[in-house]
Design an enzyme around this catalytic site. Structure first.
Site, PDB file in Angstrom:
ATOM      1  CG  LEU A  94       6.908  -2.751   6.154  1.00  0.00           C
ATOM      2  CD1 LEU A  94       7.310  -3.678   5.106  1.00  0.00           C
ATOM      3  CD2 LEU A  94       7.702  -1.328   6.160  1.00  0.00           C
ATOM      4  CG  ASP A  95       2.281   2.561   4.482  1.00  0.00           C
ATOM      5  OD1 ASP A  95       1.585   2.459   5.575  1.00  0.00           O
ATOM      6  OD2 ASP A  95       2.369   3.374   3.804  1.00  0.00           O
ATOM      7  NE  ARG A  96      -3.771  -4.928   0.128  1.00  0.00           N
ATOM      8  CZ  ARG A  96      -3.808  -4.931  -1.235  1.00  0.00           C
ATOM      9  NH1 ARG A  96      -3.619  -3.511  -1.836  1.00  0.00           N
ATOM     10  NH2 ARG A  96      -4.528  -5.740  -2.131  1.00  0.00           N
TER      11      ARG A  96
END
Length: 308
Positions: free
Chosen positions: A140-142
């Site tokens: 997942l993106d940050r």
């Protein structure tokens, strides 16, 4: 006294149809242990036994044989610094972790963000005597929150990579986007490529890889929409790029044209994950509710007098 670290150990009973093969063939073709993994078992402290006796890969297996594989301990990847922080575990067994990743936490460390989910997982492994490193099955993106899967061992990760060709992990997200979508459901089928002048940003481009996003409107607000999103493909920033492309960027996603409006990250949450376990064969469906910041944003929009 040094604590014994837990290594991956698997046991299989040889079926009639599998008899007569070399152990190497059985492990490579039937159990999908890679050539490199077999080499590591031989040279890095693993072990192969049949009916309790140590053997080589040239052993000819027979029906009813009990094959046991002890994998070697895995070294922690360079650059991952263990960090002791809460690890919200949604599902765990001997082979997998599924974690409710908070926003503002990178999946893996970078020059800008040294603290990472990977570091928290390594700390968890060390405290629980698991002799492995970090293997993200999904990422997942940050600033995206929600369900993220980690394999406890390289072999389990490899099984998921192979299984994903025909039976991928089904992922569902909740997204808060700007504006009111006129269609209550639909599909965005638009290829995505890296922007030529950026190492981070992506864009819809004819030169890109095919990317398919299915969506369903859950609720309209005055100037926003809550959308359920299902990914058919898994390109970097796919949901963010696709909704920006159709003129409805995610709230808080300033990289792709969104505005913060009281949400200090892009409004995207991995809410459901469905998968078949590669070792047990069991089907799992895991869910994760919206985090507090997205719930509060929705509550505020519902109570907006102009929304009534």
């Amino acid at each position: 006294m040094q604590t014994e670290m837990n290594r991956l150990k698997l046991i299989w009973k040889v079926a009639d149809k599998e008899a007569g093969q070399l152990l190497r063939t059985f492990l490579r073709e039937e159990k999908r242990i890679s050539k490199k993994a077999l080499a590591d078992i031989k040279f890095q402290g693993g072990q192969l036994t049949v009916n309790g006796e140590e053997v080589t890969v040239r052993y000819c297996i027979r029906a009813g044989d009990e094959v046991e594989v002890l994998f070697p301990a895995e070294e922690v990847s360079a650059g991952i610094v263990p960090v002791n922080r809460p690890l919200p575990i949604v599902f765990e067994d001997d082979y997998l972790l599924v974690i409710n990743k908070p926003s503002a936490l990178a999946t893996i460390p970078s020059r800008e963000h040294r603290e990472s989910l990977a570091g928290a997982v390594i700390d968890y492994f060390q405290r629980n005597c698991i002799a492995s490193t970090f293997h993200a099955v999904s990422r997942l993106d940050r600033d995206t929150s929600g369900l993220l899967m980690v394999a406890k061992y390289r072999y389990v990760h490899d099984l998921f990579v192979h299984a994903s060709i025909g039976h991928p992990i089904a992922r569902t997200y909740m997204a808060l986007v700007h504006g009111k979508l006129t269609a209550l459901s639909g599909t965005i089928d638009a290829p995505i490529a890296r922007k030529s002048d950026s190492i981070i940003e992506r864009e819809v481009s004819a030169e890109g890889q095919r990317a398919v996003t299915h969506f369903e409107v859950l609720e309209h607000y005055r100037e926003a929409t809550l959308v359920k999103v299902r990914l058919e493909t898994g390109r970097t920033h796919q949901i963010r790029v696709h909704f920006s492309h159709i003129g409805h960027p995610l709230i808080g996603d300033t990289l792709y044209g969104g505005r913060k409006e009281g949400l200090n990250r892009h409004g995207l949450h991995s809410s459901e994950m469905v998968f078949t376990h590669p070792l047990t064969g069991k089907r799992h469906q895991l869910t994760c509710p919206l985090p507090r910041d997205m719930q509060e944003k929705i509550s505020w929009m519902k109570n907006d007098p102009e929304d009534r």
